[in-house]
Design a protein around this motif. Structure first.
Motif, PDB file in Angstrom:
ATOM      1  N   LYS A  73       0.865  15.155  -0.233  1.00 29.20           N
ATOM      2  CA  LYS A  73      -0.463  15.113  -0.847  1.00 29.20           C
ATOM      3  C   LYS A  73      -0.685  16.288  -1.804  1.00 29.20           C
ATOM      4  N   SER A 117      -2.071  14.862  -5.323  1.00 30.23           N
ATOM      5  CA  SER A 117      -1.040  14.172  -4.548  1.00 30.23           C
ATOM      6  C   SER A 117       0.195  13.779  -5.361  1.00 30.23           C
ATOM      7  N   THR A 137      -9.367   7.807  -1.201  1.00 31.48           N
ATOM      8  CA  THR A 137     -10.046   9.096  -1.389  1.00 31.48           C
ATOM      9  C   THR A 137     -10.477   9.288  -2.843  1.00 31.48           C
ATOM     10  N   TRP A 138      -9.651   8.846  -3.769  1.00 25.77           N
ATOM     11  CA  TRP A 138      -9.995   8.968  -5.190  1.00 25.77           C
ATOM     12  C   TRP A 138     -11.156   8.040  -5.538  1.00 25.77           C
ATOM     13  N   ASN A 196       0.832  -1.194   0.000  1.00 23.79           N
ATOM     14  CA  ASN A 196       0.000   0.000   0.000  1.00 23.79           C
ATOM     15  C   ASN A 196       0.874   1.255   0.000  1.00 23.79           C
ATOM     16  N   TRP A 201       0.417   5.735 -10.406  1.00 22.61           N
ATOM     17  CA  TRP A 201      -0.823   5.028 -10.058  1.00 22.61           C
ATOM     18  C   TRP A 201      -2.060   5.676 -10.667  1.00 22.61           C
ATOM     19  N   THR A 207       3.124   0.885  -8.007  1.00 23.86           N
ATOM     20  CA  THR A 207       3.689   0.700  -6.669  1.00 23.86           C
ATOM     21  C   THR A 207       4.508  -0.578  -6.600  1.00 23.86           C
ATOM     22  N   PRO A 261      -5.206   5.333  -3.984  1.00 20.83           N
ATOM     23  CA  PRO A 261      -5.880   6.044  -2.888  1.00 20.83           C
ATOM     24  C   PRO A 261      -7.380   5.818  -2.780  1.00 20.83           C
ATOM     25  N   GLY A 317      -8.215  14.692   3.358  1.00 17.83           N
ATOM     26  CA  GLY A 317      -7.044  13.864   3.638  1.00 17.83           C
ATOM     27  C   GLY A 317      -6.108  14.637   4.552  1.00 17.83           C
ATOM     28  N   GLU A 356       1.053   8.357  -3.613  1.00 17.40           N
ATOM     29  CA  GLU A 356      -0.042   7.449  -3.270  1.00 17.40           C
ATOM     30  C   GLU A 356       0.314   6.064  -3.781  1.00 17.40           C
ATOM     31  N   SER A 380      -7.033  15.572 -10.356  1.00 22.62           N
ATOM     32  CA  SER A 380      -6.016  14.858  -9.581  1.00 22.62           C
ATOM     33  C   SER A 380      -4.639  15.036 -10.219  1.00 22.62           C
TER      34      SER A 380
END
Length: 379
Positions: A205, A283, A291-292, A118, A309, A157, A289, A199, A286, A304
């Protein structure tokens, strides 16, 4: 099948505050439980020892204990014993842990350990251009290299983490998922011109870049206003308050149009998203995320960042706009474009929710994880 999770955060009223990592673990845990999989979550470093049941998920709260010497090592071994006892008693078949700070480093169980990427400290330091503490690097690498399998919430990631730690694992990608029924559009009054950031208020961010972009937005749109929703953090470079740094970057006019709310209960976040005109999340760092996902699921137009990612989650000019956070002018222009075009906002919103349903729904992601766990257990 019985799956165990080891984590230091999980959303529950009796546990310490949790962020996006805890939310993603809970979404998966509840999804597994709803699919007939037995789930136990071990939440370490808490204020008390206790056991809770939440949505048919067993939560084992493990109180933090101080040790006279080698505290970090001895505490890990103590937690290991608690979990192993539960493995033996409840026939848990697999333990999953996040990569952050190598929480499972030096722990050994009689069942496989899976690490889910993560975003490790090393990963975020790389994206931030910071030097990581050597101890954190050792803990994270130890945890990763001793894991039987590694899975990542985004291909970006996974690839970057593999490079940072020189891993030999094949890293499978299973994106984070979200319950699109829980996060769905709410009929509510839209606060005209309101931009929402939610956030932690922290440099990584992109909040400092957002200040610069917002200065340009208010010049072109007098109704524009910005709501910041989240806790302040001490800046890693200046060692001062990030919200103070943010306000120091604003023009006098922009300052009058910004409101900051430090904290609201997680279940109220949906109300703020529903009332916002546009969500802005620029951000730099990440993994995938939540939040997205929450924004898109609720049919909100999102501006964004366009880093790594983002290309796995967003579709530029369809679910919203993806822009380099450092390009303040373009970021501001995209916000202004949406503020001036209600139909475009609605179009992006509907496309975003459709993408979530098709690609990242809890049901689809849960099924992918179940198949993955079965393969690991059968090995």
């Amino acid at each position: 099948m019985h799956i165990g999770f080891l984590t230091s955060e999980y959303p529950h009223a009796n546990l310490k505050p949790s962020g996006g990592l805890g939310t993603s673990i809970k979404n998966l845990a509840v999804g597994l439980s709803n699919s007939g999989v037995k789930v136990t979550v071990f939440v370490a470093y808490q204020n008390q020892d206790d056991i809770y049941n939440d949505q048919d998920v067993k939560i084992v709260s493990i109180k933090a204990v101080k040790h006279a010497i080698f505290g970090w090592y001895n505490e890990r071994k103590r937690i290991q014993k608690i979990i192993q006892k539960e493995i033996d008693k409840e026939r848990i078949q697999l333990i999953e842990a996040p990569d952050w700070t190598g929480i499972s480093a030096f722990m050994k169980f009689t069942v496989p350990i899976v690490i889910r990427l993560n975003g490790s400290d090393a990963y975020f330091c790389k994206l931030d251009g910071r030097t990581q503490k050597f101890k954190n690097f050792v803990l994270e690498k130890t945890a990763l290299t001793s894991a039987q399998e590694v899975v990542s919430v985004s291909t970006f990631t996974g690839e970057l983490t593999k490079k940072i730690f020189s891993l030999k694992h094949h890293i499978k990608t299973i994106h984070n998922g979200i319950d699109a029924n829980q996060f769905s559009p709410i009929e509510s009054h839209i606060n005209e011109g309101q931009l929402l950031y939610f956030g932690t208020i922290i440099r990584k961010k992109g909040v400092l870049e957002l200040a610069e972009a917002f200065n340009l937005v208010v010049i072109k749109n007098e109704k524009a206003n910005l709501l910041l929703l989240g806790k302040d953090a001490i800046d890693v470079f200046t060692k001062t308050s990030t919200i103070e740094l943010f306000y120091n970057l604003l023009t006098p006019e922009a300052k009058t149009k910004v409101k900051h709310i430090k904290e609201v209960p997680y279940h109220e976040i949906k109300n703020y998203i529903s009332k916002a005109n546009i969500v802005v999340l620029p951000s730099f760092a990440e993994a995938f995320p939540m939040t997205w996902l929450e924004t898109l699921a609720m049919e909100k137009a999102l501006v964004s960042s366009n880093i790594g990612w983002a290309n796995e989650l967003m579709v530029d000019n369809k679910t919203g706009f993806t822009v380099s956070p450092k390009n303040h002018k373009e970021f501001a222009e995209r916000i202004i474009e949406l503020l001036n075009d209600k139909q475009l906002c609605e179009s992006f919103g509907k496309a975003g929710r459709q993408r979530v349903i098709e690609k990242f729904s809890a049901e689809k992601i849960t099924n992918q994880n179940i198949e993955f766990y079965k393969a690991v257990i059968n090995k």
